[in-house]
Design a protein around this motif. Structure first.
Motif, PDB file in Angstrom:
ATOM      1  N   GLN A 264       0.808  -1.219   0.000  1.00  0.00           N
ATOM      2  CA  GLN A 264       0.000   0.000   0.000  1.00  0.00           C
ATOM      3  C   GLN A 264       0.843   1.273   0.000  1.00  0.00           C
ATOM      4  O   GLN A 264       0.319   2.367  -0.146  1.00  0.00           O
ATOM      5  CB  GLN A 264      -0.919   0.002   1.225  1.00  0.00           C
ATOM      6  CG  GLN A 264      -1.956  -1.107   1.217  1.00  0.00           C
ATOM      7  CD  GLN A 264      -2.714  -1.212   2.528  1.00  0.00           C
ATOM      8  OE1 GLN A 264      -2.534  -0.416   3.443  1.00  0.00           O
ATOM      9  NE2 GLN A 264      -3.572  -2.225   2.639  1.00  0.00           N
ATOM     10  N   ASP A 265       2.147   1.144   0.169  1.00  0.00           N
ATOM     11  CA  ASP A 265       3.026   2.316   0.247  1.00  0.00           C
ATOM     12  C   ASP A 265       3.120   3.042  -1.091  1.00  0.00           C
ATOM     13  O   ASP A 265       3.155   2.414  -2.156  1.00  0.00           O
ATOM     14  CB  ASP A 265       4.436   1.906   0.686  1.00  0.00           C
ATOM     15  CG  ASP A 265       4.546   1.717   2.183  1.00  0.00           C
ATOM     16  OD1 ASP A 265       3.771   2.353   2.918  1.00  0.00           O
ATOM     17  OD2 ASP A 265       5.404   0.938   2.623  1.00  0.00           O
ATOM     18  N   ARG A 266       3.177   4.360  -1.009  1.00  0.00           N
ATOM     19  CA  ARG A 266       3.413   5.207  -2.173  1.00  0.00           C
ATOM     20  C   ARG A 266       4.359   6.319  -1.762  1.00  0.00           C
ATOM     21  O   ARG A 266       4.416   6.699  -0.606  1.00  0.00           O
ATOM     22  CB  ARG A 266       2.091   5.824  -2.686  1.00  0.00           C
ATOM     23  CG  ARG A 266       1.059   4.820  -3.175  1.00  0.00           C
ATOM     24  CD  ARG A 266       1.514   4.129  -4.458  1.00  0.00           C
ATOM     25  NE  ARG A 266       0.497   3.191  -4.951  1.00  0.00           N
ATOM     26  CZ  ARG A 266       0.399   1.926  -4.573  1.00  0.00           C
ATOM     27  NH1 ARG A 266       1.257   1.441  -3.672  1.00  0.00           N
ATOM     28  NH2 ARG A 266      -0.536   1.141  -5.066  1.00  0.00           N
ATOM     29  N   ASN A 267       5.103   6.850  -2.744  1.00  0.00           N
ATOM     30  CA  ASN A 267       6.027   7.961  -2.474  1.00  0.00           C
ATOM     31  C   ASN A 267       6.880   7.642  -1.246  1.00  0.00           C
ATOM     32  O   ASN A 267       6.862   8.343  -0.243  1.00  0.00           O
ATOM     33  CB  ASN A 267       5.248   9.262  -2.268  1.00  0.00           C
ATOM     34  CG  ASN A 267       6.172  10.456  -2.082  1.00  0.00           C
ATOM     35  OD1 ASN A 267       7.293  10.461  -2.588  1.00  0.00           O
ATOM     36  ND2 ASN A 267       5.717  11.455  -1.342  1.00  0.00           N
ATOM     37  N   CYS A 268       7.636   6.554  -1.350  1.00  0.00           N
ATOM     38  CA  CYS A 268       8.319   6.035  -0.174  1.00  0.00           C
ATOM     39  C   CYS A 268       9.625   5.351  -0.567  1.00  0.00           C
ATOM     40  O   CYS A 268       9.711   4.714  -1.621  1.00  0.00           O
ATOM     41  CB  CYS A 268       7.387   5.039   0.522  1.00  0.00           C
ATOM     42  SG  CYS A 268       8.060   4.245   1.977  1.00  0.00           S
ATOM     43  N   LEU A 269      10.639   5.517   0.281  1.00  0.00           N
ATOM     44  CA  LEU A 269      11.882   4.763   0.137  1.00  0.00           C
ATOM     45  C   LEU A 269      11.753   3.461   0.914  1.00  0.00           C
ATOM     46  O   LEU A 269      11.389   3.475   2.092  1.00  0.00           O
ATOM     47  CB  LEU A 269      13.059   5.560   0.690  1.00  0.00           C
ATOM     48  CG  LEU A 269      13.783   6.548  -0.222  1.00  0.00           C
ATOM     49  CD1 LEU A 269      14.849   7.286   0.582  1.00  0.00           C
ATOM     50  CD2 LEU A 269      14.410   5.852  -1.404  1.00  0.00           C
ATOM     51  N   ILE A 270      12.036   2.348   0.274  1.00  0.00           N
ATOM     52  CA  ILE A 270      12.053   1.058   0.954  1.00  0.00           C
ATOM     53  C   ILE A 270      13.511   0.705   1.209  1.00  0.00           C
ATOM     54  O   ILE A 270      14.310   0.619   0.269  1.00  0.00           O
ATOM     55  CB  ILE A 270      11.390  -0.034   0.105  1.00  0.00           C
ATOM     56  CG1 ILE A 270       9.933   0.324  -0.188  1.00  0.00           C
ATOM     57  CG2 ILE A 270      11.463  -1.389   0.810  1.00  0.00           C
ATOM     58  CD1 ILE A 270       9.262  -0.611  -1.169  1.00  0.00           C
ATOM     59  N   VAL A 271      13.874   0.524   2.455  1.00  0.00           N
ATOM     60  CA  VAL A 271      15.256   0.203   2.801  1.00  0.00           C
ATOM     61  C   VAL A 271      15.287  -1.143   3.514  1.00  0.00           C
ATOM     62  O   VAL A 271      14.431  -1.444   4.345  1.00  0.00           O
ATOM     63  CB  VAL A 271      15.898   1.297   3.681  1.00  0.00           C
ATOM     64  CG1 VAL A 271      16.120   2.562   2.882  1.00  0.00           C
ATOM     65  CG2 VAL A 271      15.041   1.594   4.905  1.00  0.00           C
ATOM     66  N   ALA A 272      16.277  -1.948   3.177  1.00  0.00           N
ATOM     67  CA  ALA A 272      16.366  -3.293   3.751  1.00  0.00           C
ATOM     68  C   ALA A 272      17.818  -3.677   3.972  1.00  0.00           C
ATOM     69  O   ALA A 272      18.712  -3.188   3.272  1.00  0.00           O
ATOM     70  CB  ALA A 272      15.699  -4.308   2.812  1.00  0.00           C
ATOM     71  N   ASN A 273      18.033  -4.545   4.954  1.00  0.00           N
ATOM     72  CA  ASN A 273      19.356  -5.140   5.083  1.00  0.00           C
ATOM     73  C   ASN A 273      19.547  -6.159   3.963  1.00  0.00           C
ATOM     74  O   ASN A 273      18.604  -6.484   3.241  1.00  0.00           O
ATOM     75  CB  ASN A 273      19.532  -5.775   6.470  1.00  0.00           C
ATOM     76  CG  ASN A 273      18.538  -6.894   6.727  1.00  0.00           C
ATOM     77  OD1 ASN A 273      17.345  -6.771   6.423  1.00  0.00           O
ATOM     78  ND2 ASN A 273      19.007  -7.982   7.307  1.00  0.00           N
ATOM     79  N   HIS A 274      20.770  -6.650   3.807  1.00  0.00           N
ATOM     80  CA  HIS A 274      21.090  -7.391   2.575  1.00  0.00           C
ATOM     81  C   HIS A 274      21.914  -8.650   2.875  1.00  0.00           C
ATOM     82  O   HIS A 274      23.080  -8.744   2.475  1.00  0.00           O
ATOM     83  CB  HIS A 274      21.862  -6.445   1.659  1.00  0.00           C
ATOM     84  CG  HIS A 274      21.883  -6.846   0.218  1.00  0.00           C
ATOM     85  ND1 HIS A 274      21.206  -7.945  -0.268  1.00  0.00           N
ATOM     86  CD2 HIS A 274      22.522  -6.289  -0.848  1.00  0.00           C
ATOM     87  CE1 HIS A 274      21.419  -8.031  -1.578  1.00  0.00           C
ATOM     88  NE2 HIS A 274      22.223  -7.056  -1.941  1.00  0.00           N
ATOM     89  N   PRO A 275      21.320  -9.655   3.530  1.00  0.00           N
ATOM     90  CA  PRO A 275      22.102 -10.838   3.905  1.00  0.00           C
ATOM     91  C   PRO A 275      22.361 -11.843   2.787  1.00  0.00           C
ATOM     92  O   PRO A 275      23.242 -12.689   2.910  1.00  0.00           O
ATOM     93  CB  PRO A 275      21.251 -11.478   5.007  1.00  0.00           C
ATOM     94  CG  PRO A 275      19.855 -11.072   4.663  1.00  0.00           C
ATOM     95  CD  PRO A 275      19.971  -9.688   4.108  1.00  0.00           C
ATOM     96  N   SER A 276      21.596 -11.770   1.676  1.00  0.00           N
ATOM     97  CA  SER A 276      21.768 -12.799   0.649  1.00  0.00           C
ATOM     98  C   SER A 276      21.604 -12.228  -0.760  1.00  0.00           C
ATOM     99  O   SER A 276      21.156 -11.100  -0.959  1.00  0.00           O
ATOM    100  CB  SER A 276      20.760 -13.934   0.850  1.00  0.00           C
ATOM    101  OG  SER A 276      19.530 -13.621   0.242  1.00  0.00           O
ATOM    102  N   LEU A 277      21.945 -13.071  -1.732  1.00  0.00           N
ATOM    103  CA  LEU A 277      21.903 -12.673  -3.132  1.00  0.00           C
ATOM    104  C   LEU A 277      20.495 -12.393  -3.634  1.00  0.00           C
ATOM    105  O   LEU A 277      20.298 -11.571  -4.531  1.00  0.00           O
ATOM    106  CB  LEU A 277      22.552 -13.782  -3.982  1.00  0.00           C
ATOM    107  CG  LEU A 277      22.620 -13.581  -5.493  1.00  0.00           C
ATOM    108  CD1 LEU A 277      23.515 -12.397  -5.832  1.00  0.00           C
ATOM    109  CD2 LEU A 277      23.132 -14.849  -6.171  1.00  0.00           C
ATOM    110  N   ILE A 278      19.491 -13.069  -3.059  1.00  0.00           N
ATOM    111  CA  ILE A 278      18.137 -12.982  -3.611  1.00  0.00           C
ATOM    112  C   ILE A 278      17.210 -12.074  -2.804  1.00  0.00           C
ATOM    113  O   ILE A 278      15.987 -12.134  -2.973  1.00  0.00           O
ATOM    114  CB  ILE A 278      17.506 -14.384  -3.752  1.00  0.00           C
ATOM    115  CG1 ILE A 278      17.415 -15.086  -2.394  1.00  0.00           C
ATOM    116  CG2 ILE A 278      18.278 -15.222  -4.747  1.00  0.00           C
ATOM    117  CD1 ILE A 278      16.630 -16.399  -2.458  1.00  0.00           C
ATOM    118  N   ASP A 279      17.749 -11.204  -1.968  1.00  0.00           N
ATOM    119  CA  ASP A 279      16.905 -10.295  -1.176  1.00  0.00           C
ATOM    120  C   ASP A 279      16.039  -9.413  -2.070  1.00  0.00           C
ATOM    121  O   ASP A 279      14.840  -9.247  -1.831  1.00  0.00           O
ATOM    122  CB  ASP A 279      17.773  -9.415  -0.271  1.00  0.00           C
ATOM    123  CG  ASP A 279      18.606 -10.232   0.693  1.00  0.00           C
ATOM    124  OD1 ASP A 279      18.146 -11.304   1.103  1.00  0.00           O
ATOM    125  OD2 ASP A 279      19.722  -9.802   1.023  1.00  0.00           O
TER     126      ASP A 279
END
Length: 263
Positions: free
Chosen positions: A90-105
């Motif tokens: 449902q998010d709009r106009n938003c930065l999605i930030v995530a950690n990155h433990p694997s190749l397929i994140d």
């Protein structure tokens, strides 16, 4: 303390997962070439404009990634669970930030979002399997900082969501992670809130130090949890400059992505 030797059943299961992983990545590579040289050119010809083309391409990417993830699960290479994915959709106009433990994140996250722009490393534009996809989707290369901010701002102002991995590369297991300030800079300069996603993989799989065939003794389980938003306005109001605000946002983001218990 040495780990116990695998039973015959466990050894067979591990060998199967090596085969299944290789098969799935072969399907991914062939699928990427098919999309790049057949599907996306057709979309380019039939689309009325660049925006329509990119939206169609991103929708196909989402469906293709969902198929890939389901295929990996079906063959027993991995298992995974999404928590709070409805909020993310449902998010709009938003930065999605995530950690990155694997190749397929990125694949896992993008498999759930019909429209998702992505900030990608410039080197990916030279990868023969991925180059055509990122170009057709209109993803943003991480090159010149000024043009980068402008490109991100245009996408966000139009209501898009933009996926960024603040670490810049995959996490090294058992090592304290350090965030680059790019995501925080984008958030502050475009005055955009950040949606946080936290990913865990147990046991570690497809890390920066591992080859694809180095599968763990047990099936990897991915847990992708959508967390709350980080509002950037308070950081901007309390800081005396954009640089200072970005530094504070980055520090806060690190505590959210990597809780003390995980350090």
């Amino acid at each position: 303390m040495e780990s116990r030797p695998l039973t015959v059943k466990q050894s067979i299961n591990k060998l199967w997962r090596v085969f299944a992983t290789g098969l799935c990545f072969s399907i991914f590579g062939l699928g990427a070439l098919f999309l790049t040289f057949i599907v996306f050119p057709i979309i380019t010809i039939s689309a009325n404009n660049q925006h329509q083309r990119e939206m169609r391409v991103q929708s196909i990417i989402q469906q293709s990634f969902a198929f890939f993830c389901q295929t990996m699960r079906f063959f027993g290479a991995i298992d995974y669970k999404f928590i709070g994915i409805e909020t993310l959709q449902q998010d709009r106009n938003c930065l999605i930030v995530a950690n990155h433990p694997s190749l397929i994140d990125y694949v896992l996250i993008a498999s759930c979002i019909p429209q998702c722009d992505c900030l990608v490393k410039a080197s990916i534009w030279h990868n023969p399997f991925i180059k055509g996809i990122v170009k057709a989707a209109g993803y943003i290369p991480n090159r010149d900082p000024e043009s980068l901010i402008e490109d991100c701002n245009q996408r966000l102002e139009s209501g898009n969501v933009l996926l960024v991995f603040p670490e810049g590369t995959r996490t090294t297991p058992n090592k304290t992670s350090k965030l680059q300030r790019g995501a925080a800079q984008i958030a502050v300069r475009t005055e955009t809130d950040l949606r946080v996603i936290h990913i865990t993989v147990t046991p570690s799989f497809l890390t920066k130090e591992m080859k694809w065939y180095q599968v763990p003794n047990t099936k990897p389980f991915f847990r992708i949890e959508v967390k709350g938003k980080i509002a950037v306005t308070p950081f901007i109001c309390e800081a005396d400059s954009a640089t200072s605000a970005a530094r504070h946002v980055n520090h806060h983001l690190a505590t959210v992505l990597f809780p003390p218990s995980e350090q």
